[in-house]
Design a protein around this motif. Structure first.
Motif, PDB file in Angstrom:
ATOM      1  N   HIS A 345       1.049  -1.230   0.563  1.00 55.84           N
ATOM      2  CA  HIS A 345      -0.320  -0.095  -0.198  1.00 55.84           C
ATOM      3  C   HIS A 345       0.825   1.329  -0.202  1.00 55.84           C
ATOM      4  O   HIS A 345       0.681   2.207  -0.745  1.00 55.84           O
ATOM      5  CB  HIS A 345      -0.912   0.061   1.284  1.00 55.84           C
ATOM      6  N   ASN A 346       2.110   1.297   0.588  1.00 63.63           N
ATOM      7  CA  ASN A 346       2.899   2.181   0.966  1.00 63.63           C
ATOM      8  C   ASN A 346       3.609   2.520  -0.862  1.00 63.63           C
ATOM      9  O   ASN A 346       3.812   4.478  -1.162  1.00 63.63           O
ATOM     10  CB  ASN A 346       4.061   1.805   1.741  1.00 63.63           C
ATOM     11  N   LEU A 347       3.805   1.696  -1.708  1.00 60.53           N
ATOM     12  CA  LEU A 347       3.762   2.582  -2.724  1.00 60.53           C
ATOM     13  C   LEU A 347       3.407   2.567  -3.837  1.00 60.53           C
ATOM     14  O   LEU A 347       3.662   3.539  -4.779  1.00 60.53           O
ATOM     15  CB  LEU A 347       4.844   0.628  -2.519  1.00 60.53           C
ATOM     16  N   LEU A 348       1.797   2.569  -3.176  1.00 59.51           N
ATOM     17  CA  LEU A 348       1.175   4.114  -3.929  1.00 59.51           C
ATOM     18  C   LEU A 348       1.131   5.269  -4.484  1.00 59.51           C
ATOM     19  O   LEU A 348       0.628   5.742  -5.486  1.00 59.51           O
ATOM     20  CB  LEU A 348      -0.612   3.679  -3.366  1.00 59.51           C
ATOM     21  N   ASN A 349       2.478   5.349  -3.359  1.00 61.53           N
ATOM     22  CA  ASN A 349       2.938   6.951  -3.234  1.00 61.53           C
ATOM     23  C   ASN A 349       4.130   7.127  -4.137  1.00 61.53           C
ATOM     24  O   ASN A 349       3.472   8.779  -4.993  1.00 61.53           O
ATOM     25  CB  ASN A 349       3.162   7.552  -1.600  1.00 61.53           C
ATOM     26  N   ASN A 350       4.211   6.333  -4.829  1.00 63.52           N
ATOM     27  CA  ASN A 350       4.991   6.506  -6.220  1.00 63.52           C
ATOM     28  C   ASN A 350       4.556   6.847  -7.096  1.00 63.52           C
ATOM     29  O   ASN A 350       3.483   5.775  -8.148  1.00 63.52           O
ATOM     30  CB  ASN A 350       5.842   5.115  -5.829  1.00 63.52           C
ATOM     31  N   ASP A 351       4.811   7.009  -8.297  1.00 64.26           N
ATOM     32  CA  ASP A 351       4.949   7.199  -9.840  1.00 64.26           C
ATOM     33  C   ASP A 351       5.230   5.578 -10.423  1.00 64.26           C
ATOM     34  O   ASP A 351       4.050   4.799 -11.146  1.00 64.26           O
ATOM     35  CB  ASP A 351       5.538   7.980 -10.896  1.00 64.26           C
ATOM     36  N   ILE A 352       6.084   5.143  -9.461  1.00 64.96           N
ATOM     37  CA  ILE A 352       7.343   3.985 -10.775  1.00 64.96           C
ATOM     38  C   ILE A 352       7.411   2.967  -9.901  1.00 64.96           C
ATOM     39  O   ILE A 352       8.537   3.514  -9.028  1.00 64.96           O
ATOM     40  CB  ILE A 352       7.633   4.265 -11.849  1.00 64.96           C
ATOM     41  N   ASN A 353       7.167   1.616  -9.761  1.00 68.09           N
ATOM     42  CA  ASN A 353       7.239   0.866  -8.716  1.00 68.09           C
ATOM     43  C   ASN A 353       7.597  -0.150  -9.519  1.00 68.09           C
ATOM     44  O   ASN A 353       7.022  -1.123 -10.095  1.00 68.09           O
ATOM     45  CB  ASN A 353       6.683   0.482  -7.813  1.00 68.09           C
ATOM     46  N   VAL A 354       9.268  -0.124  -9.355  1.00 68.60           N
ATOM     47  CA  VAL A 354       9.751  -1.421  -9.838  1.00 68.60           C
ATOM     48  C   VAL A 354       9.749  -3.173  -8.945  1.00 68.60           C
ATOM     49  O   VAL A 354      10.167  -2.519  -7.729  1.00 68.60           O
ATOM     50  CB  VAL A 354      10.925  -1.681 -10.005  1.00 68.60           C
ATOM     51  N   ILE A 355       9.455  -4.189  -9.256  1.00 70.93           N
ATOM     52  CA  ILE A 355       9.921  -5.412  -8.457  1.00 70.93           C
ATOM     53  C   ILE A 355      10.232  -6.039  -9.520  1.00 70.93           C
ATOM     54  O   ILE A 355       9.765  -6.694 -10.333  1.00 70.93           O
ATOM     55  CB  ILE A 355       8.100  -5.795  -7.728  1.00 70.93           C
ATOM     56  N   VAL A 356      11.016  -6.707  -9.102  1.00 64.11           N
ATOM     57  CA  VAL A 356      11.852  -7.248  -9.080  1.00 64.11           C
ATOM     58  C   VAL A 356      12.255  -8.799  -8.976  1.00 64.11           C
ATOM     59  O   VAL A 356      12.207  -9.173  -7.025  1.00 64.11           O
ATOM     60  CB  VAL A 356      13.452  -7.340  -9.640  1.00 64.11           C
ATOM     61  N   TYR A 357      10.838 -10.141  -9.616  1.00 65.86           N
ATOM     62  CA  TYR A 357      10.872 -11.303  -8.396  1.00 65.86           C
ATOM     63  C   TYR A 357      11.375 -12.693  -8.697  1.00 65.86           C
ATOM     64  O   TYR A 357      11.362 -12.555 -10.201  1.00 65.86           O
ATOM     65  CB  TYR A 357       8.913 -11.571  -9.023  1.00 65.86           C
ATOM     66  N   ASN A 358      12.260 -13.273  -8.306  1.00 61.27           N
ATOM     67  CA  ASN A 358      13.448 -13.955  -8.563  1.00 61.27           C
ATOM     68  C   ASN A 358      12.466 -15.645  -8.824  1.00 61.27           C
ATOM     69  O   ASN A 358      13.611 -16.924  -9.222  1.00 61.27           O
ATOM     70  CB  ASN A 358      14.395 -14.309  -8.007  1.00 61.27           C
ATOM     71  N   PHE A 359      11.361 -15.893  -8.280  1.00 62.14           N
ATOM     72  CA  PHE A 359      10.868 -17.594  -8.010  1.00 62.14           C
ATOM     73  C   PHE A 359      11.300 -18.103  -9.640  1.00 62.14           C
ATOM     74  O   PHE A 359      11.147 -18.872  -9.372  1.00 62.14           O
ATOM     75  CB  PHE A 359       9.551 -17.331  -7.645  1.00 62.14           C
TER      76      PHE A 359
END
Length: 520
Positions: A345-359
C-alpha cells in the motif's frame, strides 16, 4: 463397445423404458433403479460414468442421494432431473456440484446431449484439436519458409505456444510428436535468422530492429507512466510465453489485460546480461563503459545483479524522467515476499514501482540441482503447471490482490525464457572458460561451427570483452555445451533440464503485458 455406463435413478423408472432403449441404441449401457439407497450401494460396487438422478423420490430425496454419491466418489458426474425450477433448489444442486440439470419432462435428445457433453467432451475436444492443428500445420510450415521478419517470428512463436497448449487437450501422441518436430524445425530456422540479423540490431547506429531488453523501458513502459496513477513494473524472472499463458487467468480475475505483446531478449539470454540491460536501458558493452566498477563479467567474483537500482536511476535521468518518484523492490526469498505484501500500500505514493521477483529463476535452476524438482518439472506441461500453482499461492499474488481495486497500471515482463535441453555439443576451452550450458566465453574455444553462433569479437554483439582474444558462443535450439572430460556424466545429468543463455524461440521471444485495474 459401450460409449459409457449410465445409472438412471427414478421412482418411476418403468415409465422411462423407451428413453433407456433410445440411449442403448445410441451405444450407452443403462442400469435403471427406483430409489436412492440402492443407487448409493450400486455406485460403491460398480464403475459408472454418469448418474441421472430424479430430484423428487420417496424415502431419500435426489439431493440427499447426490450428497451420499459424492461421499463415495467426489468426481462422479451427476445430472439432476427435476420438475422444480425454483432458484433455491438450483442453488442447492449447484452448490452440491451437479454436473448438469434437466427439467421434466425430458426428451431423449436432451439426455443424449447432456451425456455427450459429459462423456464425450474430452474425446470431441481432442479430435477437434487434432483436425484443427492438421489444417494449421501447413500454414505454419509456409510461414517458416517464407523468410519471416522479427515481427512475423513473434507471431509464429505465439501460434506455436497456442498449439502446444491446445495439444494438452488431445491425447494423440502422434500429433504431439508431429508438433514437437515442427517446433524443432521452427527453432532451427530461428537460429539461422538470429545468426544473420542479431549483430545488425544491436549496432548503436541500427536503423531498425525489434524492441529488445535495452529498449524495453523506453518503448513499452515509459509511454504509460503518468503522474497521479502509480505504474507497477513487475519483472518475473525467467518467464516464457507459455508460462505467462498458464498464469494469465489468475491475473485476469483482478486486472483487465489491456495489451499482450512480446519483445526480444538480448544475448546471452541470462539474468546478468538481459536484466541489467533492461534496467540500464543500455547494451552490456555500454553498461561496462558507463559503470566500470559495477559491471561484472562471468569470471569475476561477486554478485552480477547488485546494481539494477543504480542503473535504473541513471536511465530515468537519461530519459529526462528523473522527476518521477520511484521505488525498487527485489524479492529473492519467501520472507521478502511477505514484506512486499505488508508494504504494497505504501508503494501507491510513487509514480513507478519496480518489483523484481526471482522465483521462476530459482525454480529452473533448482530444476537441475534438486531431484525433487526434476520429478516435478520434467517437461513443459508440468513446468507450466508448477508455475501456475506457485503464482496462485505466492506472496506476489496476495500483494497484487491488495491493490487490485486501486487505479494503477501494471506492466509484467521478464528478462529471458528457458529451453529444455536435449542435444549435447562438445566444447573444449581453457581454464578460464565459463561454465554456463547455453553460452560460453573464453579464449581458444574449440567447437563445431554449425552448432553455435560465435562472436570472435564480442563487441559485435554489444558485449564487453572479458579478456583479450575472448570470444562468445551461443548454443542453438535445444543444445547444451559440455566439456569432453566427464562428458557422459554431464550429458545425463543435464539432459531434459531447463536452461537459458542461448538462442531459441523460448529464451528470446518473451512476454510484456500491460494491465489496468478493472475499476480504474
Amino acid at each position: 463397445m459401450s460409449l459409457g455406463k449410465i445409472l438412471w435413478v427414478d421412482d418411476e423408472i418403468e415409465s422411462l423404458r423407451s428413453q433407456i432403449l433410445f440411449l442403448e441404441n445410441k451405444g450407452y449401457e443403462v442400469k435403471g433403479m427406483t430409489n436412492g439407497f440402492d443407487a448409493i450401494d450400486f455406485v460403491k460396487e460398480n464403475p459408472i460414468d454418469v448418474v441421472l438422478l430424479d430430484e423428487t423420490m420417496p424415502g431419500i430425496t435426489g439431493l440427499e442421494t447426490l450428497a451420499k454419491i459424492k461421499e463415495v466418489n467426489q468426481q462422479m458426474p451427476v445430472v439432476l432431473i427435476t420438475k422444480n425450477e425454483t432458484e433455491n433448489l438450483m442453488d442447492d444442486a449447484i452448490g452440491s456440484q451437479i454436473t448438469d440439470y434437466l427439467i421434466k419432462p425430458v426428451n431423449p435428445n436432451q439426455v443424449l446431449l447432456s451425456l455427450k457433453k459429459i462423456i464425450d467432451n474430452k474425446r470431441l475436444v481432442a479430435e477437434k484439436t487434432t483436425t484443427a492443428y492438421q489444417q494449421e500445420f501447413r500454414s505454419l510450415f509456409m510461414a517458416l519458409n517464407s523468410n519471416p521478419n522479427y515481427n512475423e517470428w513473434m507471431d509464429i512463436y505465439k501460434k506455436l505456444v497456442y498449439w502446444e497448449l491446445e495439444m494438452e487437450k488431445s491425447d494423440s501422441p502422434e500429433m504431439r510428436e508431429v508438433f514437437q518436430t515442427q517446433k524443432q524445425e521452427a527453432n532451427t530456422e530461428f537460429f539461422k535468422f538470429i545468426s544473420k540479423n542479431y549483430a545488425r540490431w544491436v549496432n548503436p547506429r541500427a536503423e531498425e530492429g525489434p524492441i529488445m531488453s535495452h529498449t524495453l523501458f523506453r518503448f513499452k513502459v515509459m509511454p504509460h507512466v503518468e503522474k497521479g496513477t502509480p505504474t507497477f513494473f513487475l519483472l518475473l524472472d525467467n518467464l516464457r510465453i507459455d508460462q505467462w499463458k498458464a498464469i494469465q487467468p489468475i491475473f485476469a480475475e483482478n486486472f483487465r489485460i489491456a495489451e499482450e505483446d512480446s519483445f526480444y531478449s538480448i544475448l546471452p539470454t541470462a539474468t546478468q546480461y538481459s536484466r541489467n540491460a533492461i534496467f540500464a536501458g543500455l547494451m552490456p558493452i555500454d553498461i561496462e563503459k558507463q559503470f566500470p566498477n559495477q559491471w561484472k563479467n562471468d569470471d569475476e567474483e561477486g554478485g552480477k545483479n547488485l546494481y539494477e537500482e543504480d542503473f535504473f536511476r541513471a536511465q530515468m535521468k537519461r530519459l529526462k524522467r528523473d522527476d518521477l518518484k520511484f521505488s525498487y523492490t527485489k524479492v529473492l526469498n519467501y520472507q521478502a515476499g511477505q514484506d512486499l505484501v505488508n508494504n504494497i500500500h505504501n508503494l501507491l505514493n510513487n509514480d513507478i514501482n519496480v518489483i523484481v521477483y526471482n522465483f521462476v529463476d530459482m525454480l529452473s535452476h533448482a530444476r537441475t540441482e534438486m531431484e525433487v524438482l526434476k520429478e516435478l518439472a520434467s517437461d513443459e506441461t508440468s513446468y507450466r503447471s508448477i508455475t501456475a500453482s506457485w503464482f496462485e499461492h505466492s506472496p506476489l499474488h496476495q500483494a497484487l490482490k491488495k491493490i487490485a481495486d486501486k487505479k494503477i497500471n501494471l506492466i509484467l515482463a521478464t528478462d529471458h525464457g528457458s529451453v529444455r535441453v536435449k542435444t549435447p555439443y562438445k566444447v573444449i576451452g581453457d581454464k578460464q572458460t565459463t561454465t554456463n550450458l547455453r553460452y560460453k566465453h573464453g579464449r581458444n574455444l574449440n567447437y563445431e561451427a554449425k552448432e553455435v553462433l560465435a562472436f570472435r569479437d564480442p563487441k559485435e554483439a554489444g558485449l564487453p570483452v572479458p579478456t583479450v582474444n575472448s570470444s562468445f558462443i551461443f548454443a542453438r535450439g535445444d543444445g547444451f555445451l559440455c566439456y569432453p572430460n566427464n562428458y557422459n556424466y554431464y550429458v545425463n545429468y543435464y539432459r531434459n533440464t531447463f536452461q537459458h543463455g542461448g538462442i531459441s524461440l523460448e529464451e528470446m521471444i518473451i512476454p510484456v503485458i500491460r494491465m489496468t485495474s478493472k475499476n480504474g
